[in-house]
Write an enzyme that holds these catalytic residues in place. Sequence first.
Site, PDB file in Angstrom:
ATOM      1  N   ASP A 290     -22.673  16.682 -23.538  1.00 37.11           N
ATOM      2  CA  ASP A 290     -22.483  18.040 -23.029  1.00 37.11           C
ATOM      3  C   ASP A 290     -21.468  18.100 -21.897  1.00 37.11           C
ATOM      4  OD1 ASP A 290     -24.201  16.619 -21.381  1.00 37.11           O
ATOM      5  OD2 ASP A 290     -25.919  17.928 -21.695  1.00 37.11           O
TER       6      ASP A 290
ATOM      7  N   ASP B 143     -37.435  20.573 -17.913  1.00 31.91           N
ATOM      8  CA  ASP B 143     -38.077  21.516 -18.839  1.00 31.91           C
ATOM      9  C   ASP B 143     -38.125  20.952 -20.261  1.00 31.91           C
ATOM     10  OD1 ASP B 143     -35.433  21.670 -19.626  1.00 31.91           O
ATOM     11  OD2 ASP B 143     -35.144  23.759 -19.019  1.00 31.91           O
TER      12      ASP B 143
ATOM     13  N   HIS C  37     -35.633  19.498 -21.928  1.00 30.87           N
ATOM     14  CA  HIS C  37     -34.425  19.631 -22.764  1.00 30.87           C
ATOM     15  C   HIS C  37     -33.774  18.287 -23.065  1.00 30.87           C
ATOM     16  CE1 HIS C  37     -32.040  20.368 -18.792  1.00 30.87           C
ATOM     17  NE2 HIS C  37     -31.875  19.116 -19.144  1.00 30.87           N
TER      18      HIS C  37
ATOM     19  N   GLU D 255     -31.871  24.060 -24.199  1.00 28.37           N
ATOM     20  CA  GLU D 255     -32.921  24.595 -23.347  1.00 28.37           C
ATOM     21  C   GLU D 255     -34.091  25.079 -24.208  1.00 28.37           C
ATOM     22  OE1 GLU D 255     -32.725  23.763 -20.481  1.00 28.37           O
ATOM     23  OE2 GLU D 255     -31.085  24.594 -19.301  1.00 28.37           O
TER      24      GLU D 255
HETATM   25  C1  F6R Z   1     -26.935  15.218 -19.502  1.00 25.20           C
HETATM   26  C2  F6R Z   1     -27.998  15.737 -20.308  1.00 25.20           C
HETATM   27  C3  F6R Z   1     -29.263  16.257 -19.695  1.00 25.20           C
HETATM   28  C4  F6R Z   1     -29.962  15.228 -18.821  1.00 25.20           C
HETATM   29  C5  F6R Z   1     -31.232  15.817 -18.239  1.00 25.20           C
HETATM   30  C6  F6R Z   1     -31.876  14.878 -17.255  1.00 25.20           C
HETATM   31  O1  F6R Z   1     -25.844  14.810 -20.319  1.00 25.20           O
HETATM   32  O2  F6R Z   1     -27.852  15.769 -21.472  1.00 25.20           O
HETATM   33  O3  F6R Z   1     -30.118  16.653 -20.715  1.00 25.20           O
HETATM   34  O4  F6R Z   1     -30.262  14.088 -19.569  1.00 25.20           O
HETATM   35  O5  F6R Z   1     -30.970  17.028 -17.610  1.00 25.20           O
HETATM   36  O6  F6R Z   1     -31.082  14.772 -16.120  1.00 25.20           O
HETATM   37  P1  F6R Z   1     -31.391  13.679 -15.011  1.00 25.20           P
HETATM   38  O7  F6R Z   1     -31.101  12.355 -15.616  1.00 25.20           O
HETATM   39  O8  F6R Z   1     -30.405  13.996 -13.900  1.00 25.20           O
HETATM   40  O9  F6R Z   1     -32.811  13.849 -14.618  1.00 25.20           O
END
Ligand code: F6R
Length: 255
Positions: free
Chosen positions: A66, A141, A143, A148
């Site tokens: 992403d 959440d 994701h 989301e």
């Molecule tokens: C980032 C991504 C997000 C993260 C998620 C957890 O490329 O795809 O889904 O994996 O938001 O983020 P952290 O690792 O910062 O807790």
Amino acid sequence: MEIIINKNYLEMSKCAAQKIGELVKNKPDCVLGLATGGTPIGTYRELIKLYNQGLDFSNVKTFNLDEYLGIGKDLSKSYEMDQSYARFMHEELFKHTNIKEENVHVPDGLTKNPEEFCQWYEDAIKKSGGIDLQLLGIGGDGHWAFNEPGSSLSSRTRVEKLTEQTLDDNYEAFYKNAGISRDDIPHYAITMGIGTILEAKSLIMLANGQKKAEIVAKALAGNITTDVTASAIQLFNRDSYVILDKEAASRLSKV
Ligand code: F6R
């Protein structure tokens, strides 16, 4: 699905890097799907160590999950002021290895035509032969990438509006210290879809820390639901590894 529980973040990171390293060794032209965020930073540090010990990334291709819409890598800015995921990957992994720039793909947050770009990204993944191993974190959440709650489990690469929780998490983790106001942080992102992710040949999902414990338990042992898009891991029927530290695993038996 194999769940591997490590005693701490370092061991979790070493375990994930070892699995990725094995793939790169056995298939030097493999296609890696990569994630950003705080969780995989340790894994990238361990991969850099493996590179320094001789692991060759020169034929590896990568596709990131992403990117925020409206920003892109800007090396004229300090790392702190450039919050693009393209910059994150450059700083945390790519620039420390011999991976070739032309083999690296991060969704283009500055594209003038996001819809066309998303189709191009899907096609580029297919043309590369598909993702051999997709590395994933899990959002607060539930994701995966920026899928989301409410995202279809068959969704493809597209533009997604970020939820208030994700905005809060991102603000705390990346923007607050740079003095950027919460109103000015990107509210949309380009994300691979859950359907896209499920086409990978293997998956590694990482999570660490107590604050991920409950959502990890929901994703792995709760209902398969669009409310927790990471629960799609239960639909994945090829090799998948969930690599956790003790804290993130602490609610698993209680679901
Ligand atoms: C980032 C991504 C997000 C993260 C998620 C957890 O490329 O795809 O889904 O994996 O938001 O983020 P952290 O690792 O910062 O807790």
